[in-house]
Design a protein around this motif. Structure first.
Motif, PDB file in Angstrom:
ATOM      1  N   UNK A 287       0.847  -1.199   0.000  1.00 14.11           N
ATOM      2  CA  UNK A 287       0.000   0.000   0.000  1.00 14.11           C
ATOM      3  C   UNK A 287       0.882   1.248   0.000  1.00 14.11           C
ATOM      4  N   UNK A 288       0.409   2.330  -0.611  1.00 14.04           N
ATOM      5  CA  UNK A 288       1.210   3.561  -0.664  1.00 14.04           C
ATOM      6  C   UNK A 288       1.322   4.248   0.687  1.00 14.04           C
ATOM      7  N   UNK A 289       2.481   4.804   0.945  1.00 17.35           N
ATOM      8  CA  UNK A 289       2.706   5.625   2.128  1.00 17.35           C
ATOM      9  C   UNK A 289       2.643   7.077   1.660  1.00 17.35           C
ATOM     10  N   UNK A 290       1.625   7.812   2.095  1.00 23.26           N
ATOM     11  CA  UNK A 290       1.457   9.187   1.643  1.00 23.26           C
ATOM     12  C   UNK A 290       2.553  10.079   2.232  1.00 23.26           C
ATOM     13  N   UNK A 291       3.093  10.936   1.384  1.00 25.07           N
ATOM     14  CA  UNK A 291       4.235  11.767   1.773  1.00 25.07           C
ATOM     15  C   UNK A 291       3.923  13.229   1.465  1.00 25.07           C
ATOM     16  N   UNK A 292       4.017  14.123   2.471  1.00 24.34           N
ATOM     17  CA  UNK A 292       3.783  15.549   2.205  1.00 24.34           C
ATOM     18  C   UNK A 292       4.943  16.152   1.417  1.00 24.34           C
ATOM     19  N   UNK A 293       4.625  17.040   0.495  1.00 22.18           N
ATOM     20  CA  UNK A 293       5.680  17.673  -0.297  1.00 22.18           C
ATOM     21  C   UNK A 293       6.490  18.617   0.595  1.00 22.18           C
ATOM     22  N   UNK A 294       7.787  18.380   0.654  1.00 25.92           N
ATOM     23  CA  UNK A 294       8.691  19.154   1.498  1.00 25.92           C
ATOM     24  C   UNK A 294       9.939  19.477   0.684  1.00 25.92           C
ATOM     25  N   UNK A 295       9.964  20.635   0.000  1.00 23.35           N
ATOM     26  CA  UNK A 295      11.087  20.958  -0.895  1.00 23.35           C
ATOM     27  C   UNK A 295      12.457  20.895  -0.222  1.00 23.35           C
ATOM     28  N   UNK A 296      12.499  21.242   1.069  1.00 25.56           N
ATOM     29  CA  UNK A 296      13.776  21.212   1.788  1.00 25.56           C
ATOM     30  C   UNK A 296      13.597  20.417   3.079  1.00 25.56           C
ATOM     31  N   UNK A 297      13.537  19.086   2.983  1.00 26.60           N
ATOM     32  CA  UNK A 297      13.264  18.258   4.170  1.00 26.60           C
ATOM     33  C   UNK A 297      14.411  18.299   5.176  1.00 26.60           C
ATOM     34  N   UNK A 298      14.055  18.342   6.431  1.00 20.72           N
ATOM     35  CA  UNK A 298      15.053  18.306   7.498  1.00 20.72           C
ATOM     36  C   UNK A 298      15.509  16.865   7.713  1.00 20.72           C
ATOM     37  N   UNK A 299      16.613  16.736   8.431  1.00 20.43           N
ATOM     38  CA  UNK A 299      17.114  15.400   8.735  1.00 20.43           C
ATOM     39  C   UNK A 299      16.099  14.632   9.568  1.00 20.43           C
ATOM     40  N   UNK A 300      15.416  15.333  10.464  1.00 20.21           N
ATOM     41  CA  UNK A 300      14.416  14.675  11.300  1.00 20.21           C
ATOM     42  C   UNK A 300      13.259  14.143  10.463  1.00 20.21           C
ATOM     43  N   UNK A 301      12.818  14.928   9.482  1.00 18.60           N
ATOM     44  CA  UNK A 301      11.721  14.489   8.616  1.00 18.60           C
ATOM     45  C   UNK A 301      12.127  13.273   7.795  1.00 18.60           C
ATOM     46  N   UNK A 302      13.371  13.280   7.307  1.00 13.68           N
ATOM     47  CA  UNK A 302      13.872  12.150   6.518  1.00 13.68           C
ATOM     48  C   UNK A 302      13.941  10.891   7.384  1.00 13.68           C
ATOM     49  N   UNK A 303      14.484  11.043   8.597  1.00 13.99           N
ATOM     50  CA  UNK A 303      14.609   9.881   9.495  1.00 13.99           C
ATOM     51  C   UNK A 303      13.244   9.322   9.888  1.00 13.99           C
ATOM     52  N   UNK A 304      12.289  10.212  10.124  1.00 15.49           N
ATOM     53  CA  UNK A 304      10.957   9.762  10.520  1.00 15.49           C
ATOM     54  C   UNK A 304      10.284   8.979   9.399  1.00 15.49           C
ATOM     55  N   UNK A 305      10.350   9.502   8.176  1.00 14.70           N
ATOM     56  CA  UNK A 305       9.738   8.803   7.047  1.00 14.70           C
ATOM     57  C   UNK A 305      10.476   7.498   6.759  1.00 14.70           C
TER      58      UNK A 305
END
Length: 335
Positions: A287-305
């Motif tokens: 199933x797809x994992x929905x991802x919010x558009x984040x042009x400049x993702x932080x390290x925390x956002x990357x690690x969480x996803x």
């Protein structure tokens, strides 16, 4: 060891299946070298004018592998791919609907030795991708090096293969109107060195580039697990720390290519050779994992996803493993 020969009397369809897989293995291991040799023969012989014409075309077409490629519905629909599918056989399993108005990033696991499941499902129509996921166009990402080889690059692109450069993935994921699927074998060539029968080791802990790309473009991540992918070949034992593994990893760093020392069966006997074993492959699309558009993702956002993706992939594996021949006590090892 006593040789086990193939029976003399086999149905024609079995022989055609073997021939189909033989040409596929040849295309992976030797077609690029043959294409390069052909080009050099043309260039240095009477076909030099044709070779120069192709060089001019190559110059003008250089960016195509990173701009969606140039697929051919005719090549993807060749009858040979149905025999290729039935050799193993390969089955594509759909678990969730995917909206064709969106773009997607498929994470394919495990890499295996020659990514047979990824090729059969996403570079041909033999397993019915277009019927299962109408409106979606799959593109399997491959090392950029191969798209520099004359003639071979055109054959690769005809099946839907594109360069694995960041610009290539961005081009697909930013496609207006949706409908594009970038398929990434996340473990990459290094993971092929762990592709032993029974192995469930995925190189994922430090692989976050695809996560960052999904965030930048706001595209859904879809975990894909190909059961049986690691059962197709044996490899020379190469545990971590061994001389062979150290040499393989050094060559991978220098050349950018992993060189697994694999073997399986031959055309006329079952004891040794470079043809894969006849083992079923079930490629399960999660199933797809929905991802919010984040042009400049932080390290925390990357690690969480990234952690979310690992959880969903593990869940996909656990839910389907017994259905596809694995015992309940088998689990993934994420490194």
């Amino acid at each position: 060891m006593r040789l086990q020969f193939a029976p003399l009397r086999l149905p024609l369809r079995r022989r055609l299946q073997t021939a189909a897989v033989l040409q596929w293995v040849f295309s992976f291991l030797a077609l690029a070298q043959c294409c390069l040799a052909l080009y050099l023969l043309l260039l240095l012989g009477e076909g030099w004018l044709l070779a120069l014409g192709y060089a001019a075309w190559l110059y003008l077409d250089w960016e195509t592998p990173s701009r969606g490629g140039r697929r051919s519905a005719w090549v993807r629909g060749w009858g040979v791919w149905r025999y290729f599918r039935d050799y193993f056989p390969i089955t594509l399993v759909k678990t969730s609907e995917l909206d064709p108005s969106c773009n997607y990033l498929f994470g394919f696991h495990p890499h295996g030795v020659l990514v047979a499941g990824a090729f059969g499902n996403f570079c041909t129509e033999a397993t019915g991708f277009s019927q299962l996921f109408p409106g979606l166009t799959p593109h399997l990402l491959m090392l950029p090096f191969w798209f520099k080889v004359p003639f071979f690059r055109d054959y690769l692109m005809s099946g839907g293969l594109v360069s694995s450069e960041k610009a290539s993935m961005s081009y697909l994921l930013s496609h207006e109107g949706g409908g594009q699927v970038a398929v990434v074998a996340v473990g990459g060539p290094p993971e092929s060195l762990d592709a032993h029968p029974g192995a469930l080791t995925l190189q994922l802990r430090n692989r976050k580039g695809f996560i960052k790309m999904a965030l930048r473009h706001g595209v859904a991540l879809v975990p894909v697990f190909s059961f049986g992918e690691n059962e197709l070949f044996h490899q020379v034992p190469n545990p971590q720390g061994s001389f062979i593994r150290t040499l393989q990893e050094w060559l991978q760093k220098v050349m950018g290519l992993a060189l697994p020392l694999f073997h399986a069966r031959g055309v006329f006997q079952y004891n040794f050779g470079l043809l894969p074993f006849r083992r079923p492959i079930y490629t399960v699309v999660g199933a797809p994992i929905l991802v919010p558009r984040t042009p400049h993702p932080s390290r925390e956002a990357i690690d969480k996803l990234h952690e979310t993706y690992l959880e969903k992939l593990t869940q996909l594996f656990e839910e389907h493993k017994t259905q596809y021949g694995l015992p309940q006590d088998k689990h993934l090892t994420l490194t």
